[in-house]
Design a protein around this motif. Structure first.
Motif, PDB file in Angstrom:
ATOM      1  N   VAL A 200       0.842  -1.255  -0.153  1.00 23.09           N
ATOM      2  CA  VAL A 200      -0.138  -0.102   0.177  1.00 23.09           C
ATOM      3  C   VAL A 200       0.904   1.291   0.102  1.00 23.09           C
ATOM      4  O   VAL A 200       0.625   2.036  -0.793  1.00 23.09           O
ATOM      5  N   SER A 201       1.926   1.258   0.705  1.00 24.55           N
ATOM      6  CA  SER A 201       2.942   2.455   0.932  1.00 24.55           C
ATOM      7  C   SER A 201       3.461   2.540  -0.523  1.00 24.55           C
ATOM      8  O   SER A 201       3.659   3.814  -1.077  1.00 24.55           O
ATOM      9  N   LEU A 202       3.811   1.492  -1.239  1.00 24.18           N
ATOM     10  CA  LEU A 202       4.777   1.576  -2.480  1.00 24.18           C
ATOM     11  C   LEU A 202       3.701   2.007  -3.371  1.00 24.18           C
ATOM     12  O   LEU A 202       4.075   2.860  -4.072  1.00 24.18           O
ATOM     13  N   PHE A 203       2.483   1.567  -3.409  1.00 24.22           N
ATOM     14  CA  PHE A 203       1.257   2.206  -4.273  1.00 24.22           C
ATOM     15  C   PHE A 203       1.180   3.740  -4.183  1.00 24.22           C
ATOM     16  O   PHE A 203       0.841   4.492  -5.058  1.00 24.22           O
ATOM     17  N   HIS A 204       1.043   4.155  -2.799  1.00 21.30           N
ATOM     18  CA  HIS A 204       1.023   5.648  -2.568  1.00 21.30           C
ATOM     19  C   HIS A 204       2.170   6.383  -2.977  1.00 21.30           C
ATOM     20  O   HIS A 204       1.921   7.404  -3.528  1.00 21.30           O
ATOM     21  N   CYS A 205       3.337   5.768  -3.049  1.00 19.30           N
ATOM     22  CA  CYS A 205       4.492   6.315  -3.506  1.00 19.30           C
ATOM     23  C   CYS A 205       4.460   6.619  -5.195  1.00 19.30           C
ATOM     24  O   CYS A 205       4.861   7.589  -5.672  1.00 19.30           O
ATOM     25  N   ILE A 206       4.160   5.756  -6.034  1.00 21.19           N
ATOM     26  CA  ILE A 206       4.030   5.696  -7.382  1.00 21.19           C
ATOM     27  C   ILE A 206       2.801   6.670  -7.646  1.00 21.19           C
ATOM     28  O   ILE A 206       3.201   7.604  -8.586  1.00 21.19           O
ATOM     29  N   PHE A 207       1.893   6.815  -7.098  1.00 21.80           N
ATOM     30  CA  PHE A 207       1.101   7.767  -7.516  1.00 21.80           C
ATOM     31  C   PHE A 207       0.896   8.852  -6.392  1.00 21.80           C
ATOM     32  O   PHE A 207       0.056   9.151  -5.785  1.00 21.80           O
ATOM     33  N   SER A 208       2.024   9.416  -6.165  1.00 15.55           N
ATOM     34  CA  SER A 208       2.245  10.425  -4.947  1.00 15.55           C
ATOM     35  C   SER A 208       1.355  11.667  -4.930  1.00 15.55           C
ATOM     36  O   SER A 208       0.859  11.781  -3.837  1.00 15.55           O
ATOM     37  N   PRO A 209       1.061  12.199  -6.010  1.00 16.19           N
ATOM     38  CA  PRO A 209       0.248  13.446  -5.918  1.00 16.19           C
ATOM     39  C   PRO A 209      -1.126  13.267  -5.879  1.00 16.19           C
ATOM     40  O   PRO A 209      -1.956  14.304  -5.337  1.00 16.19           O
ATOM     41  N   LEU A 210      -1.603  12.046  -5.826  1.00 11.95           N
ATOM     42  CA  LEU A 210      -2.973  11.753  -5.560  1.00 11.95           C
ATOM     43  C   LEU A 210      -3.529  11.344  -4.188  1.00 11.95           C
ATOM     44  O   LEU A 210      -4.948  11.127  -3.933  1.00 11.95           O
ATOM     45  N   TYR A 211      -2.577  10.978  -3.548  1.00  9.67           N
ATOM     46  CA  TYR A 211      -2.795  10.374  -2.405  1.00  9.67           C
ATOM     47  C   TYR A 211      -2.285  11.530  -1.253  1.00  9.67           C
ATOM     48  O   TYR A 211      -1.221  11.867  -1.280  1.00  9.67           O
TER      49      TYR A 211
ATOM     50  N   ALA B  54       9.794   6.248   0.103  1.00  9.20           N
ATOM     51  CA  ALA B  54      10.365   6.871  -0.896  1.00  9.20           C
ATOM     52  C   ALA B  54      11.802   7.249  -0.753  1.00  9.20           C
ATOM     53  O   ALA B  54      12.864   7.084  -1.802  1.00  9.20           O
ATOM     54  N   ASP B  55      12.196   7.433   0.476  1.00  4.97           N
ATOM     55  CA  ASP B  55      13.503   7.739   0.633  1.00  4.97           C
ATOM     56  C   ASP B  55      14.370   6.370   0.682  1.00  4.97           C
ATOM     57  O   ASP B  55      15.434   6.418   0.496  1.00  4.97           O
ATOM     58  N   GLN B  56      13.670   5.398   1.029  1.00  7.82           N
ATOM     59  CA  GLN B  56      14.334   4.052   1.073  1.00  7.82           C
ATOM     60  C   GLN B  56      14.742   3.707  -0.397  1.00  7.82           C
ATOM     61  O   GLN B  56      15.760   3.142  -0.843  1.00  7.82           O
ATOM     62  N   ILE B  57      13.843   3.920  -1.392  1.00  3.64           N
ATOM     63  CA  ILE B  57      13.775   3.684  -2.737  1.00  3.64           C
ATOM     64  C   ILE B  57      14.977   4.750  -3.183  1.00  3.64           C
ATOM     65  O   ILE B  57      15.733   4.043  -4.346  1.00  3.64           O
TER      66      ILE B  57
ATOM     67  N   LEU C 118      13.615   8.703 -10.629  1.00  3.13           N
ATOM     68  CA  LEU C 118      12.514   8.800 -10.535  1.00  3.13           C
ATOM     69  C   LEU C 118      11.899   8.696  -9.076  1.00  3.13           C
ATOM     70  O   LEU C 118      10.902   9.205  -8.469  1.00  3.13           O
ATOM     71  N   PRO C 119      12.725   8.076  -8.061  1.00  2.00           N
ATOM     72  CA  PRO C 119      12.677   8.254  -6.590  1.00  2.00           C
ATOM     73  C   PRO C 119      12.399   9.400  -6.036  1.00  2.00           C
ATOM     74  O   PRO C 119      11.651   9.885  -5.464  1.00  2.00           O
ATOM     75  N   PHE C 120      13.704  10.260  -6.590  1.00  2.54           N
ATOM     76  CA  PHE C 120      13.623  11.784  -6.170  1.00  2.54           C
ATOM     77  C   PHE C 120      12.348  12.463  -6.685  1.00  2.54           C
ATOM     78  O   PHE C 120      11.947  13.518  -6.003  1.00  2.54           O
ATOM     79  N   TRP C 121      11.937  12.233  -7.931  1.00  4.97           N
ATOM     80  CA  TRP C 121      10.702  12.681  -8.634  1.00  4.97           C
ATOM     81  C   TRP C 121       9.481  12.457  -7.740  1.00  4.97           C
ATOM     82  O   TRP C 121       8.748  13.461  -7.272  1.00  4.97           O
ATOM     83  N   TRP C 122       9.248  11.096  -7.195  1.00  4.24           N
ATOM     84  CA  TRP C 122       8.125  10.825  -6.415  1.00  4.24           C
ATOM     85  C   TRP C 122       8.364  11.726  -4.830  1.00  4.24           C
ATOM     86  O   TRP C 122       7.390  12.244  -4.420  1.00  4.24           O
TER      87      TRP C 122
ATOM     88  N   CYS D 163       9.579  14.600  -4.758  1.00  3.92           N
ATOM     89  CA  CYS D 163       9.245  16.102  -4.792  1.00  3.92           C
ATOM     90  C   CYS D 163       7.851  16.241  -4.781  1.00  3.92           C
ATOM     91  O   CYS D 163       7.310  17.150  -4.353  1.00  3.92           O
ATOM     92  N   LEU D 164       7.046  15.348  -5.506  1.00  5.68           N
ATOM     93  CA  LEU D 164       5.724  15.428  -5.705  1.00  5.68           C
ATOM     94  C   LEU D 164       5.042  14.976  -4.082  1.00  5.68           C
ATOM     95  O   LEU D 164       3.930  15.975  -3.859  1.00  5.68           O
ATOM     96  N   GLN D 165       5.542  14.344  -3.356  1.00  6.63           N
ATOM     97  CA  GLN D 165       4.960  14.250  -1.986  1.00  6.63           C
ATOM     98  C   GLN D 165       5.356  15.454  -1.151  1.00  6.63           C
ATOM     99  O   GLN D 165       4.378  16.016  -0.557  1.00  6.63           O
ATOM    100  N   CYS D 166       6.339  16.192  -1.360  1.00  6.09           N
ATOM    101  CA  CYS D 166       6.491  17.448  -0.775  1.00  6.09           C
ATOM    102  C   CYS D 166       5.569  18.526  -1.380  1.00  6.09           C
ATOM    103  O   CYS D 166       4.959  19.202  -0.199  1.00  6.09           O
ATOM    104  N   LEU D 167       5.416  18.549  -2.432  1.00  8.67           N
ATOM    105  CA  LEU D 167       4.477  19.442  -3.157  1.00  8.67           C
ATOM    106  C   LEU D 167       2.902  19.164  -2.539  1.00  8.67           C
ATOM    107  O   LEU D 167       2.328  20.175  -2.135  1.00  8.67           O
TER     108      LEU D 167
END
Length: 805
Positions: free
Chosen positions: A557-568, A578-581, A626-630, A632-636
């Protein structure tokens, strides 16, 4: 175990500052004891003095005591007021102020300081307990309204056609009330029935009205010293309810008691925030649908949400009750120590004040616990008490011997396989064969994936061990379901199981020579890495309740939230994952190599053109960013939800890393000196910013005016040198990260070995970072006394109804 250690081990980690400081008071008693030992000489007893036996000894007779003894001598003198040590005064706010009456005695100033500190500790504990008790009472009122709405919603779903008239409805509901109460009373144990007879009559029923029973605030106002009066009032209220039911049957429905279904006029659904649907609707300014739809699916969702809320609320009540008990016990222990050291008799009068205070006499929390148990068993456990209590009080995970044995066995197998691998390479002189280069370029990236994964798991297990040792509440911070969190032994068991399988595959695959006839390698051995990856993915996605299913699904579930970061909506487990990835870039590239090698390569001849493919190289750099982009989107997203400007700066940090990776890609494609200079500048800038952010914001160090130089005031590890060494090591390992951007080669190592070495150093840095990051998060929770997670409630209750009434 001494009481001080036991007292510390039983504390709620986030409430440590609110408990009585037993160690501080104990140190004051040591000072009193040292003073008495220095200044009060032992009584002089002359040596050689013997008592001479006499022929005439007084005899009081056998019947003297019998004639004059009575169970309570009413003519016995009252306690001497002059021998009284302290005078405890209760203030208007129920706090205590103790007056030490023997301050002029020798050493009395030490005891005066002790009682002042004792009062401060008691008033601190009392204030905190009052605040938390008020919070749970207010929360009980909110849950009461939620239960009333759920009861009405359930009736509406089960009877969608409605009732013929209000009189028939009331009679039917009244009969169901009596049946449900009788059922609850019959299923409860005899001891529980005797103690909760009054409580059961006030339980929420599906057919009760808005003003009847439930977690009403008025029903828990009584204190323990008014138990007799409370029981009398409860009995009278039961008689009044019975009389009202009779009046209802004779004269119709009372106008003051609305039917349960009328509650639904003031109730709407609470739309879940942070889901993709709510996010998209918020962007498009589309209002969320909050009207009640009476369906079984909505009923199940509401019941599940409210069930979680009750479990969390009950856990809060349990910890609050434990808080009261532990502190009262600590005050009793410390006063007994004082009486023993100071040769006084003050504990009885002080503990009488403690017992009569709100901390010792209020039973609101106990009453709420009993009421929550009855409601939960009735509405969420189908009146099955054992089932309901198992949910409310989940058993703590016990350490199993077979886990420890299996873990130790696999550790031994891992080292044995490593030694066997080294001996086989040396004996067969594999490093001198022609297939060495081909093996390093093809098979080494495939198997290094398992090495990166195992190393990360081992470091995570080490983090769990030290988090437990220094009482970091990692299970609460991560949001694990109680009783399902894995310990370090379980993590090590999984990691070494993977290592044994991977090493066994390496030994089976260690073949440097082709078949002289077919010019092919053995297909079975060449497919072993792919089979092992497929096995791990199958276990990860397995829906059956085996191999730590709860933890596997939590990770997915956490991985799914990371992939679709801005939606959750971003939670702490999401951005930590995401930091671990972001520290497993080479593992992601190895996974990409699996797809290319087994999908488009000739694995039987160990040949592939992945390195020469522009598509493969492009995706390799995309994966690196890609992980850094995730993140970045989480921070936004957090900036949008929380309005915290620091999240914007954190997003810029990750954006700088993306820029560094992009410039490195441009330099690789063009091989121009201008891009090389830009890549160096952006990489150095990203490294400096990331290092500063790690130490200052993620770890909370380098605080100004801290009592610990260049650190922070609160440190869980007792040795300050650990923090200084971690800072230096983090800087050094951050510089190693630059190799992934600038492709630096040292020690004349093979390229794949150099990449693996740098990836290992980054994983080690991340493992160290994890400990101090969660330590800082735990300290922030302690500072704000955050010991519970907020659970969303299903219904939104319109308060206009209360205003009209």
């Amino acid at each position: 175990m001494k009481f001080g250690k036991e007292f510390t081990s039983q504390q709620v980690p986030e409430w440590q500052e609110a408990y009585m400081n037993y160690g501080s008071l104990k140190s004051l008693l040591k000072e009193i004891n040292l003073f008495k030992q220095r200044n009060l000489p032992a009584p002089h007893r002359p040596h050689g003095l013997k008592r001479n036996a006499t022929l005439y000894r007084a005899f009081s007779g056998l019947s003297h005591m019998v004639q004059h003894h009575s169970p309570r001598n009413h003519h016995s003198p009252s306690p001497d007021v002059e021998n009284q040590v302290i005078l405890v005064n209760g203030l208007a706010d129920d706090s205590a102020e103790t007056t030490f009456l023997n301050v002029h005695d020798e050493g009395g100033e030490y005891e005066l300081v002790y009682f002042r500190r004792l009062d401060d500790e008691f008033n601190k504990v009392l204030k905190f307990y009052k605040e938390k008790a008020k919070e749970v009472v207010d929360e009980a009122g909110a849950l009461n309204k939620q239960m009333e709405a759920l009861v009405a919603f359930r009736v509406k779903v089960e009877h969608p056609e409605g009732w013929k008239n209000s009189v028939e409805e009331t009679r039917q509901l009244a009969s169901d009330v009596a049946a449900s109460r009788a059922e609850l009373y019959a299923t409860a144990p005899s001891a529980v029935r005797a103690s909760k007879r009054a409580t059961l009559m006030d339980a929420i029923d599906e057919e009760s009205s808005r003003n009847g029973g439930g977690l009403s605030v008025e029903s828990i106002r009584g204190d323990s010293k008014d138990d007799k009066e409370t029981k009398t009032i409860t009995t009278n209220s039961q008689l009044q309810v019975q009389a009202d039911d009779q009046d209802d049957q004779q004269n119709g429905v009372r106008s003051k008691r609305p039917a349960p279904l009328e509650i639904l006029q003031y109730v709407t659904f609470n739309t879940p925030q942070g889901t993709p649907r709510s996010t998209i609707k918020g962007i498009l300014n589309i209002p969320n649908q909050t009207d009640l739809k009476f369906s079984k699916d909505n009923l199940k969702k509401a019941e599940a949400q409210l069930k979680k809320a009750f479990v969390e609320f009950y856990n809060k009540l349990r910890l609050l009750k434990s808080y009261s008990f532990l502190n009262i016990l600590a005050f009793s222990k410390i006063m007994k120590k004082y009486d023993k050291i100071a040769s006084r008799n003050a504990s009885k009068s002080y503990m009488k004040m403690v017992d009569d205070s709100y901390l010792g006499s209020s039973n609101k929390v106990t009453k709420l616990m009993e009421r929550v148990e009855v409601i939960f068993i009735k509405h969420f456990a189908n009146s099955n008490r054992s089932k309901g209590m198992n949910v409310l009080r989940p058993k703590a995970r016990r350490e199993k011997h077979r886990v420890t044995f299996s873990m130790g066995f696999l550790v031994g197998c891992t080292f044995a396989l490593i030694i066997a691998l080294i001996l086989i390479i040396r004996a067969r002189k594999i490093l001198d064969k022609e297939g060495k280069v081909l093996y390093m370029e093809t098979m080494f990236p495939l198997y290094s994936l398992f090495g990166f994964l195992v190393l990360h798991l081992v470091l995570y297990a080490g983090n769990i061990y030290f988090w437990r040792r220094y009482r970091v509440n990692y299970s609460f911070i991560f949001g694990f379901k109680q009783g399902t969190e894995l310990g370090y032994r379980e993590i090590l068991l999984v990691s070494f199981c993977i290592s044994v399988l991977a090493l066994a595959c390496v030994l089976a695959n260690l073949d440097m020579e082709m078949d002289p006839v077919t010019k092919e390698y053995k297909a079975i051995t060449e497919l072993l890495p792919l089979v092992l990856v497929g096995l791990l993915l199958a276990i990860m996605l397995c829906p059956f309740n085996i191999i730590y299913r709860s933890s596997r699904f939590f990770l997915l579930v956490s991985l799914f939230h990371c992939i679709f970061s801005p939606l959750y909506k971003v939670t702490l487990p999401d951005f930590l994952l995401a930091d671990q990835i972001s520290s497993q870039i080479q593992a992601l590239r190895s996974f990409e190599f699996y797809i290319c090698y087994y999908g488009w390569g000739d694995y039987k001849h160990r040949q592939n053109s992945c390195g020469d493919s522009d598509v493969f190289n492009t995706f390799s750099y995309i994966i690196a960013a890609l992980p850094f982009w995730w993140r970045c989107l989480q921070c936004l997203r957090r900036l949008y939800d929380e309005g915290d400007i620091m999240q914007a700066y954190n997003g810029l940090k990750y954006f700088s890393i993306i820029v560094a990776v992009s410039t490195r890609t441009a330099y690789t494609l063009s091989n121009a000196n201008s891009w090389k200079i830009i890549a160096w500048i952006t990489s150095i800038g990203a490294t400096i910013v990331s290092t500063y952010w790690d130490i200052v914001f993620d770890w909370g160090l380098f605080q100004r005016n801290s009592k610990n130089w260049m650190l922070r005031d609160k440190l869980l590890v007792p040795h300050k040198s650990v923090y200084y060494a971690a800072v230096v090591l983090n800087v050094v390992l951050r510089l190693a990260w630059m190799q992934t951007v600038l492709n630096i080669t040292i020690f004349s190592l093979h390229t794949q070995m150099m990449i693996a070495l740098v990836a290992i150093l980054e994983i080690v840095r991340r493992g160290m970072w994890n400990f101090f990051r969660l330590e800082n998060e735990h300290i922030n929770n302690v500072g704000k006394f955050r010991a519970f997670k907020s659970v969303p409630l299903p219904f939104n209750y319109d308060e206009d109804e209360d205003k009209d009434e």
